[in-house]
Design a protein around this motif. Structure first.
Motif, PDB file in Angstrom:
ATOM      1  N   LYS A 157       0.816  -1.215   0.000  1.00  0.00           N
ATOM      2  CA  LYS A 157       0.000   0.000   0.000  1.00  0.00           C
ATOM      3  C   LYS A 157       0.848   1.263   0.000  1.00  0.00           C
ATOM      4  O   LYS A 157       0.506   2.255  -0.614  1.00  0.00           O
ATOM      5  N   PHE A 158       1.984   1.199   0.736  1.00  0.00           N
ATOM      6  CA  PHE A 158       2.788   2.415   0.907  1.00  0.00           C
ATOM      7  C   PHE A 158       4.011   2.433  -0.009  1.00  0.00           C
ATOM      8  O   PHE A 158       4.968   3.154   0.259  1.00  0.00           O
ATOM      9  N   ILE A 185       7.268   4.872   0.886  1.00  0.00           N
ATOM     10  CA  ILE A 185       7.348   6.288   1.268  1.00  0.00           C
ATOM     11  C   ILE A 185       8.067   6.501   2.599  1.00  0.00           C
ATOM     12  O   ILE A 185       8.497   7.604   2.898  1.00  0.00           O
ATOM     13  N   ILE A 187       8.535   6.172   6.998  1.00  0.00           N
ATOM     14  CA  ILE A 187       7.753   6.690   8.140  1.00  0.00           C
ATOM     15  C   ILE A 187       8.649   7.659   8.923  1.00  0.00           C
ATOM     16  O   ILE A 187       9.741   7.270   9.359  1.00  0.00           O
ATOM     17  N   LEU A 195       3.017   3.923  15.827  1.00  0.00           N
ATOM     18  CA  LEU A 195       2.511   3.038  14.769  1.00  0.00           C
ATOM     19  C   LEU A 195       1.630   1.904  15.285  1.00  0.00           C
ATOM     20  O   LEU A 195       0.693   1.490  14.633  1.00  0.00           O
ATOM     21  N   TYR A 200      -4.128   4.471  14.896  1.00  0.00           N
ATOM     22  CA  TYR A 200      -3.159   5.488  14.472  1.00  0.00           C
ATOM     23  C   TYR A 200      -2.889   5.386  12.968  1.00  0.00           C
ATOM     24  O   TYR A 200      -2.616   4.316  12.441  1.00  0.00           O
ATOM     25  N   ALA A 205      -0.222   9.062   5.336  1.00  0.00           N
ATOM     26  CA  ALA A 205      -1.270   8.131   4.893  1.00  0.00           C
ATOM     27  C   ALA A 205      -2.582   8.877   4.712  1.00  0.00           C
ATOM     28  O   ALA A 205      -3.311   8.682   3.747  1.00  0.00           O
ATOM     29  N   THR A 213      -7.611   1.519   8.331  1.00  0.00           N
ATOM     30  CA  THR A 213      -8.334   1.796   9.562  1.00  0.00           C
ATOM     31  C   THR A 213      -7.389   2.208  10.687  1.00  0.00           C
ATOM     32  O   THR A 213      -7.831   2.702  11.712  1.00  0.00           O
ATOM     33  N   LEU A 215      -5.830  -0.028  12.301  1.00  0.00           N
ATOM     34  CA  LEU A 215      -5.944  -1.122  13.276  1.00  0.00           C
ATOM     35  C   LEU A 215      -4.902  -2.217  13.034  1.00  0.00           C
ATOM     36  O   LEU A 215      -4.528  -2.954  13.941  1.00  0.00           O
ATOM     37  N   GLY A 216      -4.452  -2.316  11.762  1.00  0.00           N
ATOM     38  CA  GLY A 216      -3.608  -3.456  11.359  1.00  0.00           C
ATOM     39  C   GLY A 216      -2.414  -3.697  12.255  1.00  0.00           C
ATOM     40  O   GLY A 216      -2.227  -4.801  12.774  1.00  0.00           O
ATOM     41  N   PHE A 243       9.877  -3.941   8.468  1.00  0.00           N
ATOM     42  CA  PHE A 243       9.244  -4.460   9.678  1.00  0.00           C
ATOM     43  C   PHE A 243       9.830  -5.850   9.929  1.00  0.00           C
ATOM     44  O   PHE A 243       9.875  -6.675   9.017  1.00  0.00           O
TER      45      PHE A 243
HETATM   46  P1  ADP Z   1      -3.659   1.144   8.207  1.00  0.00           P
HETATM   47  O1  ADP Z   1      -2.677   0.571   7.235  1.00  0.00           O
HETATM   48  O2  ADP Z   1      -4.988   0.486   8.159  1.00  0.00           O
HETATM   49  O3  ADP Z   1      -3.711   2.643   8.184  1.00  0.00           O
HETATM   50  P2  ADP Z   1      -1.885   0.099  10.241  1.00  0.00           P
HETATM   51  O4  ADP Z   1      -2.088  -0.031  11.717  1.00  0.00           O
HETATM   52  O5  ADP Z   1      -1.594  -1.152   9.485  1.00  0.00           O
HETATM   53  O6  ADP Z   1      -3.169   0.814   9.693  1.00  0.00           O
HETATM   54  O7  ADP Z   1      -0.723   1.120   9.991  1.00  0.00           O
HETATM   55  C1  ADP Z   1      -0.701   2.350  10.718  1.00  0.00           C
HETATM   56  C2  ADP Z   1       0.055   3.401   9.952  1.00  0.00           C
HETATM   57  O8  ADP Z   1       1.440   3.050   9.877  1.00  0.00           O
HETATM   58  C3  ADP Z   1      -0.380   3.540   8.498  1.00  0.00           C
HETATM   59  O9  ADP Z   1      -1.487   4.401   8.368  1.00  0.00           O
HETATM   60  C4  ADP Z   1       0.860   4.147   7.889  1.00  0.00           C
HETATM   61  O10 ADP Z   1       0.867   5.520   8.143  1.00  0.00           O
HETATM   62  C5  ADP Z   1       1.997   3.525   8.671  1.00  0.00           C
HETATM   63  N1  ADP Z   1       2.615   2.374   7.949  1.00  0.00           N
HETATM   64  C6  ADP Z   1       2.415   1.063   8.193  1.00  0.00           C
HETATM   65  N2  ADP Z   1       3.164   0.293   7.387  1.00  0.00           N
HETATM   66  C7  ADP Z   1       3.852   1.148   6.591  1.00  0.00           C
HETATM   67  C8  ADP Z   1       4.804   0.988   5.535  1.00  0.00           C
HETATM   68  N3  ADP Z   1       5.213  -0.235   5.126  1.00  0.00           N
HETATM   69  N4  ADP Z   1       5.304   2.100   4.944  1.00  0.00           N
HETATM   70  C9  ADP Z   1       4.920   3.335   5.353  1.00  0.00           C
HETATM   71  N5  ADP Z   1       4.022   3.564   6.349  1.00  0.00           N
HETATM   72  C10 ADP Z   1       3.499   2.491   6.963  1.00  0.00           C
END
Ligand code: ADP
Length: 253
Positions: A157-158, A185, A187, A195, A200, A205, A213, A215-216, A243
């Motif tokens: 997604k990112f 992109i 963080i 995070l 959050y 994003a 959401t 929540l992931g 990660f």
């Molecule tokens: P969601 O993806 O539903 O917004 P997550 O809890 O999975 O919720 O992630 C929280 C936030 O962390 C995301 O909104 C994003 O801002 C950041 N994030 C997570 N994974 C990545 C990634 N691989 N690259 C950049 N930002 C990330």
């Protein structure tokens, strides 16, 4: 230390309050069950019928009908994923995570997750690579797949078009390591601590209107913690994020 004596009236109040909280907890469980059946079932049916309308057996559609059905389909998928996240959150939230204790080949599990994400990677024009070692861990297969799916779906997604996502599974002796690295992109340092907080979502994003959401990652952390594992993140804005999940191996100390 002086013990605090409660008057009979105060004790009665506490008992009543306790009773009320138990009732609320039960109502929460009932709500989750209602959400699960009353919302998920009809939505799954909507998605199924949409697939029939656009499948090989379907009557030819006009360009406009195809476009509208595409929009309905994406909205329905988004709702399904929101409901799944809420249900999963409720599940990992209610008095700790209940784990099955399966013996799992973590490499094979990650390989399956990667294979099921390849179509999404292709549709986003992101290359998805994997370097997998066989390593055995003990835990809940479905929940560990949820962890990997969440990290993969975030990485895809990112990450912008023509970027890459690398997934690896390594055997570190006493622990196993799953790493999901992207060229996305990134963080900002000041956002990294939050995070794993529920709901959050980073400023980027939200600004880029990336669906989610928030929540992931809180679900991921709850599942990893329940497996006595650890999760960490490294990231550089504009270059990408990594990660890393570390889990104890079967037979390790
Ligand atoms: P969601 O993806 O539903 O917004 P997550 O809890 O999975 O919720 O992630 C929280 C936030 O962390 C995301 O909104 C994003 O801002 C950041 N994030 C997570 N994974 C990545 C990634 N691989 N690259 C950049 N930002 C990330």
């Amino acid at each position: 230390m002086t013990a605090m004596l409660l008057t009979p009236a105060a004790t009665e109040d506490l008992v009543a309050e306790n009773e009320r909280l138990l009732q609320l907890d039960q109502m929460k469980d009932e709500l989750i069950s209602m959400v699960s059946h009353e919302l998920r079932t009809p939505l799954t049916s909507i998605v199924g019928y949409l697939e029939m309308l656009t499948g090989p057996e379907a009557e030819p559609l006009t360009e406009q009908q195809t476009r509208f059905l595409g929009i309905i389909s994406r909205s329905a998928e988004r709702l399904l994923s929101l409901i799944s996240d809420l249900l999963m959150m409720a599940q990992v939230d209610s008095d700790g995570v209940k784990l099955e204790q399966d013996q799992i080949d973590l490499g094979a599990l990650v390989e399956e997750c990667v294979a099921s994400m390849q179509p999404i990677a292709a549709s986003r024009k992101v290359s998805l690579f994997a370097a997998i070692h066989t390593v055995q861990v003990c835990g809940d297969r479905r929940l560990l797949a949820e962890v990997v799916d969440n990290l993969l779906s975030n990485a895809l997604k990112f990450t912008l078009e023509h970027g890459s996502v690398f997934v690896s599974v390594g055997d570190l002796g006493e622990s196993a390591c799953v790493e999901v690295r992207d060229t996305g992109i990134g963080i900002p340092a000041e956002e990294r601590e939050q995070l794993f907080t529920r709901f959050y979502r980073s400023r980027t994003a939200v600004e880029r209107a990336v669906q989610g959401t928030g929540l992931g990652l809180s679900i991921v952390k709850a599942i990893v913690d329940a497996h006595n594992g650890a999760i960490e993140v490294e990231s550089e804005v504009g270059r990408g994020s990594t990660f890393r999940v570390v889990l104890p191996v079967v037979g390790g100390k």
